[in-house]
Design an enzyme around this catalytic site. Structure first.
Site: not given
Length: 369
Positions: A219, A317, A157
């Site tokens: 992911d 992230s 992502h």
């Protein structure tokens, strides 16, 4: 060309380093016993200056002498990567040879303060920041971890996510950072070297990742760098869970660590690298929690946290969920930060991470010399 003085200085340094070692030891992990000067990347690092970590590494790798002035070492494959790049192309027939072994990966040398929020200056030296170029500047908005001289592991992502503006371009990876607000990082006289900003040569997102999938399956992504990272006390790779034991371990009742600058696509929290210890949460319990918001957690994901204010809010992230091997104390990356509750750190809602062990075959299939 090396000057006579430079060569004498290097050889003298090596003779001091290896003189206490047993000559003729066998090489492990696919390494070859060759003259130090032929182990190109390691020799270049030594020319730039010695360090305690490099000294320990050379002691462990020494395997004899070519002649009185030419020590030989068990040259790890990753230190031959630059030379190999000119002699081979395409997918590597033995991708595990690209990965550092446990003499190199997952090692940190600081005296760690458990329970602290701020990391030590040389703690988690595999942490990477991802730089994005934007129409009006640039910034760091995701993280990752160095797993080999030319590869960083991150989340898909972060390279093709639905929240990623189409005008942003992932351009570089920064290694060796601690405080993003200072040019040179120093703590009580301990100063890091300059950061390593390395252009991204290739972005490799998992083929089955769907940016619009609310479950965020698959992911995971790799970034191939344009050149080798130079290992030192502040830049070194983390280990991957290559063994079946580590791939399949559920790690229930264990604690792991998340570290980073708290940077995501939508927020930027800290100048200094932070860390937090989080408990691994039973996957069935985690799946039950997320079923309340119609999200599915599978066995290719791992859950951790769920403590108020102590989740991957301090991580990045695309950053890592990390744990130490009980056998050798090396650090391994077991998860990649994928998603979590909003607001971050909500009690009873663990963060969800992509389970690295479930994607080891995919990772190995993508590694090239």
């Amino acid at each position: 060309m090396k000057t006579p003085f430079e060569k004498i200085r290097i050889i003298s340094c090596i003779l001091v380093i290896v003189s206490t070692n047993v000559v003729g030891q066998k090489c492990n992990g696919g390494a070859n016993c060759i003259p130090l000067e032929e182990c190109t990347d390691l020799f270049q690092q030594l020319k730039q200056g010695n360090s305690p970590q490099l000294t320990r590494l050379l002691r462990g790798l020494h395997c004899g002498f070519e002649d009185l002035n030419s020590p030989k070492i068990c040259c790890p494959p990753e230190f031959l990567a630059r030379r190999s790049a000119f002699s081979s192309a395409g997918t590597n027939s033995n991708p595990t040879s690209i990965l550092p072994n446990e003499k190199v990966c997952g090692i940190q040398n600081n005296d760690r303060i458990f329970g602290g929020i701020q990391t030590e200056i040389d703690e988690h030296p595999w942490m990477a920041l991802l730089r994005y170029d934007k129409p009006l500047g640039w910034g760091f908005y995701c993280g990752g971890v160095l797993i080999a001289p030319m590869y960083v592991l991150t989340a898909a992502h972060c390279v093709k996510g639905s929240d990623l503006p189409s005008s942003w371009q992932l351009s570089q990876v920064r290694l060796g950072e601690w405080n993003t607000s200072t040019e040179t990082d120093c703590v009580e006289g301990d100063c890091s070297g300059p950061v390593q900003d390395i252009p991204v040569q290739q972005i490799i997102a998992h083929e089955n990742y769907d940016p619009n999938d609310k479950d965020q399956q698959n992911d995971i992504a790799l970034l191939r760098l344009s050149r080798n990272a130079q290992f030192n006390d502040f830049v070194s790779p983390i280990c991957l869970p290559t063994s079946n034991e580590l791939r399949q371990n559920e790690f229930e009742s264990d604690y792991m660590e998340v570290a980073g600058w708290g940077k995501t696509e939508t927020r930027s929290e800290s100048d200094v690298k932070l860390k937090v210890r989080v408990p691994i949460v039973n996957r069935e319990e985690c799946a039950n929690v997320y079923s309340n918001v119609d999200r599915r957690v599978t066995n290719k994901q791992i859950c951790a946290g769920g403590l108020a204010g102590r989740d991957s809010c301090r991580g990045d992230s695309g950053g890592a969920l990390m744990g130490q091997s009980p056998k050798a104390n090396n650090w391994y990356v077991f998860g990649v930060v994928s998603y979590g509750p909003s607001p971050c750190g909500t009690e009873g809602w663990p963060g969800v991470y992509t389970r690295v062990g479930s994607f080891m075959d995919w990772i190995l299939s993508k590694l090239e010399q």
